[in-house]
Design an enzyme around this catalytic site. Structure first.
Site, PDB file in Angstrom:
ATOM      1  CD  GLU A  73      -3.142   0.592   0.226  1.00 15.62           C
ATOM      2  OE1 GLU A  73      -2.616   1.629  -0.208  1.00 15.62           O
ATOM      3  OE2 GLU A  73      -4.348   0.325   0.023  1.00 15.62           O
ATOM      4  CG  ASN A 123      -6.920   3.518   4.485  1.00 16.55           C
ATOM      5  OD1 ASN A 123      -5.953   2.787   4.694  1.00 16.55           O
ATOM      6  ND2 ASN A 123      -7.785   3.263   3.545  1.00 16.55           N
ATOM      7  CG  ASP A 169      -7.202   0.674  -2.542  1.00 18.68           C
ATOM      8  OD1 ASP A 169      -6.910   1.694  -1.889  1.00 18.68           O
ATOM      9  OD2 ASP A 169      -6.976  -0.470  -2.093  1.00 18.68           O
TER      10      ASP A 169
HETATM   11 CA    CA Z   1      -5.660   2.196   0.037  1.00 21.48          CA
END
Ligand code: CA
Length: 304
Positions: free
Chosen positions: A16, A101, A209
Site C-alpha cells: 500500500e 488510511n 482504491d
Molecule cells: Ca488504500
C-alpha cells in the site's frame, strides 16, 4: 503503445501507500498488517524494510524538515529517520474504533489523509462497516481539520496541476469524486461524481482504491478485486485504458522513475486462501509498468 509489467519486489502481505522519492530514486511503500515500511531503491534494486511495531501504518511521506510523517492507527506521527526508526505521535485524530488510511500531500505541502473502521477482525470489503470514516488535512503548523464525515473507506486522492480540482475516492460506495479545491485556504467544495464503480458504466472494476494523476490530467485508479489499474478521463467519467495484472487485489499506484514515466503498483495477499495464492503466485508483489506513453509528476512532501 504497449506496456511492460515487471515485478520489482515479490510477495509481501499487503502492499500500500506508494510514494516516489525523486531525490533518491526510491519508492517508499508499506506492508500493512505486519507494520513494515519499505524503501525500494530503483537504482540498486535493493529493498529495505523497517518494522514500526504495533502501529497499523498506512502512509509514509518525507518531511521537508527531515524524516517522515506516518500514520499510527489513530494518530499522526513523525518517524525521526529511517536509521533511528524512532516514532513520535503528534496528534490523536481518530476514535479507537477507527484507523487512519491513505494520505497524500498537496502542492502547498499540506497533508491530506482519511480514515475508516478498524476492528480486531478485519472484514472483506462487502461487509465493511460504513460511514465511520472522515477526510482530514494536516497543516505545517500541526493543525488538523476535518473536511468530510460519513466516509466508509477513505482512499486515493490527487490534484490537477493547476490545483483547481481535488479528486478523492471512497472505496465502499465505489465512488471517485471531484471537488473544487482552494489551495490557499486548504478547503474543498462542490462535490460531484467522476466515476461510479457500482454503475453499469464502469463494469467489473471492483473497488477503486489508490490513485495517481498523469500530466494530461487523467486518473490512474487501482481496482481492488479486479486485477487492474485503469486510466479514467475525469471529464467524461469513461475508462480509456485498462492495464491487467497477474493478481486481483491491486491497491495503489504512483508515478516514478527518472522522468516519471514508470507506474509503480502495489498489490495484496489479504485474506487469500492457499489455493488462491497458488493460482496467483505474484499476489502481494510490487510491480513496475513501463512503456505506458504517459508521465506523472514529482510527489509533494510535507512542509511541516
Ligand atoms: Ca488504500
Amino acid at each position: 503503445m504497449s506496456e511492460k509489467i515487471e515485478v520489482v519486489v515479490r510477495n509481501i502481505r499487503h502492499g500500500e501507500g506508494p510514494h516516489w522519492d525523486d531525490t533518491t530514486q526510491c519508492l517508499y511503500y508499506l506492508d500493512c498488517f505486519v507494520d513494515d515500511v519499505h524503501r525500494y531503491n530503483a537504482v540498486t534494486g535493493d529493498d529495505s524494510r523497517l518494522n514500526l511495531g504495533d502501529s497499523t501504518v498506512k502512509f509514509i511521506i518525507p518531511r521537508q524538515k527531515g524524516g517522515f510523517v506516518v500514520s499510527q492507527k489513530t494518530d499522526l506521527a513523525f518517524l525521526d529517520s529511517w536509521d533511528s526508526g524512532k516514532v513520535t505521535s503528534i496528534a490523536k485524530v481518530e476514535a479507537d474504533s477507527n484507523m487512519l488510511n491513505d494520505g497524500k500531500v498537496d502542492a502547498s505541502g499540506r497533508l491530506w489523509f482519511g480514515s475508516t473502521f478498524c476492528g480486531k477482525d478485519i472484514p472483506e470489503a462487502d461487509k465493511w462497516p460504513k460511514h465511520q470514516g472522515s477526510l482530514y488535512s494536516l497543516d505545517a503548523d500541526g493543525s488538523v481539520k476535518k473536511h468530510i464525515s460519513n466516509i466508509s473507506i477513505s482512499n486515493g486522492m490527487d490534484w490537477t496541476d493547476d490545483n483547481s480540482v481535488m479528486y478523492y475516492i471512497d472505496s465502499i460506495p465505489r465512488q471517485v469524486w471531484a471537488f473544487d479545491f482552494d489551495i490557499t485556504a486548504g478547503t474543498i467544495s462542490n462535490q460531484r461524481t467522476v466515476a461510479d464503480f457500482s454503475s453499469t458504466e464502469i463494469p467489473d472494476m471492483g473497488y477503486p482504491d489508490g490513485m495517481a494523476i498523469d500530466t494530461e490530467g487523467k486518473l490512474w485508479v487501482a481496482c481492488y478485486e479486479a486485477g487492474k489499474v485503469i486510466r479514467l478521463d475525469p471529464e467524461t467519467g469513461k475508462v480509456i485504458r485498462a492495464v491487467k495484472f497477474p493478481c486481483e487485489r491491486i491497491t495503489s499506484c504512483c508515478f516514478g522513475g527518472v522522468d516519471f514515466t514508470d507506474l509503480y503498483v502495489t498489490s495484496s495477499q489479504f485474506m487469500m486462501t492457499p489455493a488462491q495464492l497458488e493460482k496467483t503466485p505474484l499476489a502481494g508483489s510490487i510491480f513496475k509498468v513501463t512503456g505506458l506513453g504517459v508521465r506523472g509528476c514529482k510527489a509533494n512532501i510535507f512542509s511541516g
